[in-house]
Motif scaffolding. Structure first.
Motif, short mmCIF file in Angstrom:
data_model
loop_
_atom_site.label_atom_id
_atom_site.label_comp_id
_atom_site.label_asym_id
_atom_site.label_seq_id
_atom_site.Cartn_x
_atom_site.Cartn_y
_atom_site.Cartn_z
N VAL A 1 19.67 -6.60 -26.87
CA VAL A 1 18.26 -7.05 -26.37
C VAL A 1 19.36 -8.21 -25.22
CG1 VAL A 1 16.00 -7.79 -25.48
CG2 VAL A 1 16.92 -6.31 -27.78
N TYR A 2 18.70 -7.83 -24.07
CA TYR A 2 19.89 -9.35 -23.05
C TYR A 2 18.95 -10.21 -23.15
CZ TYR A 2 21.61 -11.54 -19.44
OH TYR A 2 22.67 -12.63 -18.46
N ILE A 3 18.82 -11.62 -23.88
CA ILE A 3 18.06 -12.53 -23.46
C ILE A 3 17.19 -13.50 -23.15
CG2 ILE A 3 17.29 -14.97 -25.42
CD1 ILE A 3 18.94 -13.76 -27.53
N PRO A 4 18.95 -13.50 -22.09
CA PRO A 4 17.88 -14.13 -20.27
C PRO A 4 17.41 -14.11 -19.75
CG PRO A 4 20.02 -15.12 -21.39
CD PRO A 4 19.95 -13.24 -21.94
N TYR A 5 17.22 -13.11 -18.75
CA TYR A 5 16.50 -12.10 -18.14
C TYR A 5 16.48 -10.65 -18.32
CZ TYR A 5 18.77 -16.17 -15.75
OH TYR A 5 19.65 -17.61 -15.54
N SER A 6 15.57 -10.65 -17.14
CA SER A 6 15.67 -8.63 -17.40
C SER A 6 15.92 -8.14 -16.83
CB SER A 6 13.65 -8.33 -16.74
OG SER A 6 13.47 -8.99 -15.90
N GLU A 7 17.38 -8.18 -15.86
CA GLU A 7 18.20 -7.51 -15.53
C GLU A 7 19.56 -8.36 -15.42
OE1 GLU A 7 16.74 -5.55 -13.43
OE2 GLU A 7 14.43 -6.21 -13.33
N CYS A 8 20.05 -7.08 -15.58
CA CYS A 8 22.06 -8.30 -15.96
C CYS A 8 22.51 -8.17 -14.59
CB CYS A 8 22.33 -6.29 -15.87
SG CYS A 8 21.62 -5.81 -17.53
N ILE A 9 22.67 -9.59 -14.19
CA ILE A 9 23.74 -10.29 -13.22
C ILE A 9 24.30 -10.88 -13.50
CG2 ILE A 9 23.09 -11.81 -11.84
CD1 ILE A 9 20.21 -11.71 -11.91
N ALA B 1 26.34 -13.64 -27.05
CA ALA B 1 25.89 -14.94 -28.09
C ALA B 1 24.48 -14.22 -26.40
CB ALA B 1 26.41 -15.93 -27.41
N ARG B 2 24.91 -14.03 -25.17
CA ARG B 2 23.36 -13.84 -25.33
C ARG B 2 22.98 -12.59 -25.42
NH1 ARG B 2 23.58 -15.27 -18.19
NH2 ARG B 2 24.41 -17.52 -19.43
N PHE B 3 23.19 -11.77 -26.32
CA PHE B 3 22.70 -10.74 -26.46
C PHE B 3 22.28 -10.88 -27.91
CE2 PHE B 3 23.12 -7.17 -23.52
CZ PHE B 3 24.49 -8.04 -22.85
N GLY B 4 20.94 -10.29 -28.66
CA GLY B 4 19.45 -10.42 -29.96
C GLY B 4 19.81 -9.07 -30.68
N SER B 5 19.05 -8.91 -30.91
CA SER B 5 18.67 -7.63 -32.18
C SER B 5 19.62 -6.70 -32.02
CB SER B 5 17.27 -7.05 -31.61
OG SER B 5 16.14 -8.74 -31.52
#
Length: 126
Positions: A96-104, A111-115
């Protein structure tokens, strides 16, 4: 939880479709990334598929050969691998990309991903 599947053994030039099944939360509001880890190497980012819009950003090695997509109705994200090469051999993971719902932007830091879920092995024979 995220569970990757669809890996296998293919010859050079072959194709596979990887699936990432999401459970425990609704996929609609989350961007999902794919990573891979080859034997003896660090895990590297491959792609990031945005939530509702569904656009995908690719690494240089994936661009033009891999295609990301998603079906929010069944909580699943896909990564179509085509024109596979031996250097694509790796365990592939989704996260899962943690910061935002869109990949920009991109490339993306792990480090910006989890799970991170259990990966699926892709082996490309020469």
């Amino acid at each position: 939880q995220l569970q990757a599947s669809g890996g296998g053994l293919v010859q050079t030039g072959g194709s596979l479709r990887l699936s990432c099944a999401v459970s425990g939360f609704t996929l609609d509001d989350f961007a999902i990334g794919w990573f891979r880890q080859a034997p003896g190497q660090e895990r590297e980012w491959v792609s990031c598929t945005s939530s509702k819009v569904g656009g995908t950003v690719y690494s240089a090695s994936a661009k033009g050969r891999f295609t990301g997509s998603r079906d929010n109705a069944i909580n699943t994200v896909y990564l179509q691998l085509t024109n596979l090469k031996p250097e694509d051999t790796a365990v592939y993971y989704c996260a899962v990309y943690i910061p935002y719902s869109e990949c920009i932007g991109g490339p993306f830091d792990e480090a910006r991903f989890g799970s991170f879920g259990q990966g699926t092995l892709v082996t490309v024979s020469s």
